[in-house]
Design a protein around this motif. Structure first.
Motif, PDB file in Angstrom:
ATOM      1  N   TYR A 183      10.620   7.386 134.769  1.00 22.96           N
ATOM      2  CA  TYR A 183      10.663   8.492 135.729  1.00 22.96           C
ATOM      3  C   TYR A 183       9.263   9.029 136.004  1.00 22.96           C
ATOM      4  N   ILE A 184       8.430   9.086 134.982  1.00 25.35           N
ATOM      5  CA  ILE A 184       7.046   9.552 135.171  1.00 25.35           C
ATOM      6  C   ILE A 184       6.312   8.625 136.129  1.00 25.35           C
ATOM      7  N   LEU A 185       6.450   7.321 135.922  1.00 24.24           N
ATOM      8  CA  LEU A 185       5.770   6.351 136.783  1.00 24.24           C
ATOM      9  C   LEU A 185       6.250   6.461 138.224  1.00 24.24           C
ATOM     10  N   ILE A 186       7.559   6.599 138.403  1.00 25.95           N
ATOM     11  CA  ILE A 186       8.098   6.744 139.765  1.00 25.95           C
ATOM     12  C   ILE A 186       7.532   7.997 140.423  1.00 25.95           C
ATOM     13  N   THR A 187       7.482   9.095 139.682  1.00 22.22           N
ATOM     14  CA  THR A 187       6.963  10.350 140.225  1.00 22.22           C
ATOM     15  C   THR A 187       5.489  10.233 140.585  1.00 22.22           C
ATOM     16  N   ILE A 188       4.709   9.584 139.724  1.00 25.10           N
ATOM     17  CA  ILE A 188       3.273   9.432 139.979  1.00 25.10           C
ATOM     18  C   ILE A 188       3.028   8.565 141.212  1.00 25.10           C
ATOM     19  N   LEU A 189       3.789   7.493 141.359  1.00 24.42           N
ATOM     20  CA  LEU A 189       3.609   6.606 142.508  1.00 24.42           C
ATOM     21  C   LEU A 189       3.963   7.299 143.818  1.00 24.42           C
ATOM     22  N   ARG A 190       4.810   8.322 143.758  1.00 29.19           N
ATOM     23  CA  ARG A 190       5.183   9.065 144.960  1.00 29.19           C
ATOM     24  C   ARG A 190       4.174  10.144 145.325  1.00 29.19           C
ATOM     25  N   MET A 191       3.249  10.433 144.430  1.00 25.29           N
ATOM     26  CA  MET A 191       2.248  11.456 144.723  1.00 25.29           C
ATOM     27  C   MET A 191       1.283  10.976 145.798  1.00 25.29           C
ATOM     28  N   ARG A 192       0.973  11.841 146.725  1.00 26.14           N
ATOM     29  CA  ARG A 192       0.057  11.477 147.806  1.00 26.14           C
ATOM     30  C   ARG A 192      -1.396  11.690 147.418  1.00 26.14           C
ATOM     31  N   SER A 193      -1.621  12.634 146.532  1.00 26.94           N
ATOM     32  CA  SER A 193      -2.986  12.969 146.129  1.00 26.94           C
ATOM     33  C   SER A 193      -3.466  12.031 145.013  1.00 26.94           C
ATOM     34  N   THR A 194      -4.639  11.414 145.229  1.00 26.19           N
ATOM     35  CA  THR A 194      -5.240  10.566 144.197  1.00 26.19           C
ATOM     36  C   THR A 194      -5.628  11.391 142.980  1.00 26.19           C
ATOM     37  N   GLU A 195      -6.121  12.589 143.229  1.00 26.24           N
ATOM     38  CA  GLU A 195      -6.497  13.478 142.134  1.00 26.24           C
ATOM     39  C   GLU A 195      -5.271  13.860 141.294  1.00 26.24           C
ATOM     40  N   GLY A 196      -4.145  14.095 141.963  1.00 24.29           N
ATOM     41  CA  GLY A 196      -2.911  14.421 141.253  1.00 24.29           C
ATOM     42  C   GLY A 196      -2.440  13.268 140.389  1.00 24.29           C
ATOM     43  N   ARG A 197      -2.558  12.051 140.921  1.00 29.52           N
ATOM     44  CA  ARG A 197      -2.174  10.883 140.134  1.00 29.52           C
ATOM     45  C   ARG A 197      -3.046  10.729 138.901  1.00 29.52           C
ATOM     46  N   GLN A 198      -4.356  10.902 139.091  1.00 26.16           N
ATOM     47  CA  GLN A 198      -5.277  10.756 137.960  1.00 26.16           C
ATOM     48  C   GLN A 198      -5.006  11.814 136.893  1.00 26.16           C
ATOM     49  N   LYS A 199      -4.734  13.041 137.324  1.00 26.25           N
ATOM     50  CA  LYS A 199      -4.449  14.112 136.376  1.00 26.25           C
ATOM     51  C   LYS A 199      -3.164  13.838 135.605  1.00 26.25           C
ATOM     52  N   ALA A 200      -2.147  13.327 136.317  1.00 26.88           N
ATOM     53  CA  ALA A 200      -0.874  13.018 135.661  1.00 26.88           C
ATOM     54  C   ALA A 200      -1.037  11.879 134.656  1.00 26.88           C
ATOM     55  N   PHE A 201      -1.789  10.851 135.061  1.00 26.82           N
ATOM     56  CA  PHE A 201      -2.034   9.735 134.154  1.00 26.82           C
ATOM     57  C   PHE A 201      -2.817  10.188 132.927  1.00 26.82           C
ATOM     58  N   SER A 202      -3.786  11.075 133.113  1.00 24.07           N
ATOM     59  CA  SER A 202      -4.639  11.508 132.004  1.00 24.07           C
ATOM     60  C   SER A 202      -3.852  12.272 130.947  1.00 24.07           C
ATOM     61  N   THR A 203      -2.775  12.967 131.368  1.00 23.38           N
ATOM     62  CA  THR A 203      -1.965  13.714 130.403  1.00 23.38           C
ATOM     63  C   THR A 203      -1.065  12.791 129.577  1.00 23.38           C
ATOM     64  N   CYS A 204      -0.944  11.531 130.018  1.00 27.75           N
ATOM     65  CA  CYS A 204      -0.037  10.599 129.332  1.00 27.75           C
ATOM     66  C   CYS A 204      -0.755   9.520 128.525  1.00 27.75           C
ATOM     67  N   THR A 205      -2.030   9.283 128.816  1.00 31.14           N
ATOM     68  CA  THR A 205      -2.711   8.137 128.205  1.00 31.14           C
ATOM     69  C   THR A 205      -2.795   8.246 126.686  1.00 31.14           C
ATOM     70  N   SER A 206      -3.086   9.440 126.175  1.00 31.77           N
ATOM     71  CA  SER A 206      -3.191   9.604 124.715  1.00 31.77           C
ATOM     72  C   SER A 206      -1.857   9.315 124.052  1.00 31.77           C
ATOM     73  N   HIS A 207      -0.798   9.870 124.618  1.00 32.90           N
ATOM     74  CA  HIS A 207       0.539   9.652 124.046  1.00 32.90           C
ATOM     75  C   HIS A 207       0.952   8.191 124.145  1.00 32.90           C
ATOM     76  N   LEU A 208       0.683   7.568 125.280  1.00 31.34           N
ATOM     77  CA  LEU A 208       1.030   6.157 125.441  1.00 31.34           C
ATOM     78  C   LEU A 208       0.285   5.279 124.444  1.00 31.34           C
ATOM     79  N   THR A 209      -0.980   5.612 124.191  1.00 31.51           N
ATOM     80  CA  THR A 209      -1.766   4.856 123.208  1.00 31.51           C
ATOM     81  C   THR A 209      -1.158   4.992 121.826  1.00 31.51           C
ATOM     82  N   ALA A 210      -0.794   6.220 121.437  1.00 35.76           N
ATOM     83  CA  ALA A 210      -0.182   6.457 120.128  1.00 35.76           C
ATOM     84  C   ALA A 210       1.151   5.733 120.008  1.00 35.76           C
ATOM     85  N   VAL A 211       1.960   5.774 121.076  1.00 33.85           N
ATOM     86  CA  VAL A 211       3.267   5.112 121.068  1.00 33.85           C
ATOM     87  C   VAL A 211       3.096   3.601 120.930  1.00 33.85           C
ATOM     88  N   THR A 212       2.164   3.028 121.686  1.00 37.12           N
ATOM     89  CA  THR A 212       1.950   1.577 121.651  1.00 37.12           C
ATOM     90  C   THR A 212       1.522   1.116 120.269  1.00 37.12           C
TER      91      THR A 212
END
Length: 314
Positions: free
Chosen positions: A223-252
């Motif tokens: 759902y996060i990925l779908i929401t991010i891909l629907r964002m029109r703002s590049t800055e919004g996408r980058q901000k959303a991705f940045s809030t998830c990268t640490s958690h995704l790294t820990a999960v992986t």
């Protein structure tokens, strides 16, 4: 002579942990290396918890969950590392029957707790990115506490199943555990009683916890990925991705290693490989998590700078 059915099977009162290696030089090198890792683990996770508690800027659900992840990391590492360090310094490392059960249970509890907290953190990111307008309502203090109760309940269920299984075993033969801690699989090999039911019980519990938490994480990020891909703002996408990268790294890192240990067929890897992977997910990952979050999170770095500045000028 007593018949096998009447013989007292509870003759084993202690176990010998064979450890990682019997090479004296390598033992010294590993002792220094793992001691440094453990000290960094304690320092990093204690600092993370303390910073989140004292910094008002970090009083948000994400950082509340992060503090409990740090607690789980400290407990997970401490359940095996101190005993492993002793193993490097003594010729024969023994652990009592009760101590072995406690070590097995504590490892099971903190491992399951880590799974639960990582899943809760994924749900928190889903709410923050996919439902930002109602985030503060849906992730209230009461909801956060309830989610943490669920995570801790999973830990208690895991330790209960492992403890019941361990104390149902009868050990009447060799007492050498081919590992650096009291892990479930090598203890099963030493048992001289029927281990069918305990294995099924532990497998169901562990499998259920891993499957449920992985599903929560996977669905949240879909759902996060779908929401991010629907964002029109590049800055919004980058901000959303940045809030998830640490958690995704820990999960992986965490789920990648426990999948190797608990999901892959045991015929695909040796005991030595099992030991190396166990060191990674029980000793190394608890050290990496606070580094991952502190290095990639601007809010934590900003809070740390403010607290350091306040200490210097106070």
């Amino acid at each position: 002579m007593d018949s096998p059915g009447k013989r007292n099977h509870t003759v084993v009162t202690e176990f010998i942990l064979l450890g990682l290696t019997d090479d004296p030089v390598l033992q010294i090198i590993l002792f220094i290396f793992i001691l440094c890792i453990y000290l960094v683990t304690l320092l990093g996770n204690v600092s993370t918890i303390a910073l989140i508690r004292i910094s008002s800027q970090l009083h948000h659900p994400m950082y509340l969950f992060l503090s409990h992840l740090a607690f789980a990391d400290m407990g997970y590492s401490s359940s095996v590392t101190p005993n492993m360090l002793v193993n490097f310094l003594v010729e024969t490392n023994t652990i009592s029957y009760l101590g072995c059960g406690i070590q097995l249970g504590s490892g099971a509890f903190f491992g399951a707790l880590e799974c639960g907290v990582l899943a809760v953190m994924a749900y928190d990111r889903f709410m923050a990115i996919c439902n930002p307008l109602i985030y503060s309502t849906k992730m209230s203090t009461q909801v956060c506490v309830q989610l943490l109760v669920v995570a801790y309940t999973g830990g208690f269920l895991d330790v209960l199943s492992h403890t019941i299984s361990f104390f149902s075993f009868h050990f009447c033969g060799p007492n050498q555990v081919n590992h650096f801690f009291c892990d479930f699989a090598p203890l099963v090999e030493l048992s001289c009683s029927d281990v069918g039911l305990p294995i099924v019980l532990s497998s169901i519990t562990v499998g259920f916890l891993i499957a449920v938490t992985m599903c929560v994480i996977a669905i949240s990020y879909i759902y996060i990925l779908i929401t991010i891909l629907r964002m029109r703002s590049t800055e919004g996408r980058q901000k959303a991705f940045s809030t998830c990268t640490s958690h995704l790294t820990a999960v992986t890192l965490f789920y990648g290693t426990i999948t190797f240990i608990y999901v892959m067929p045991k015929s695909n890897y040796t005991t030595d490989q099992n030991k190396v992977v166990s060191v990674f997910y029980m000793v190394v990952i608890p050290m990496l998590n606070p580094l991952i979050y502190s290095l990639r999170n601007n809010e934590i770095k900003g809070a740390l700078r403010r607290e350091l500045a306040r200490k210097m000028y106070s």
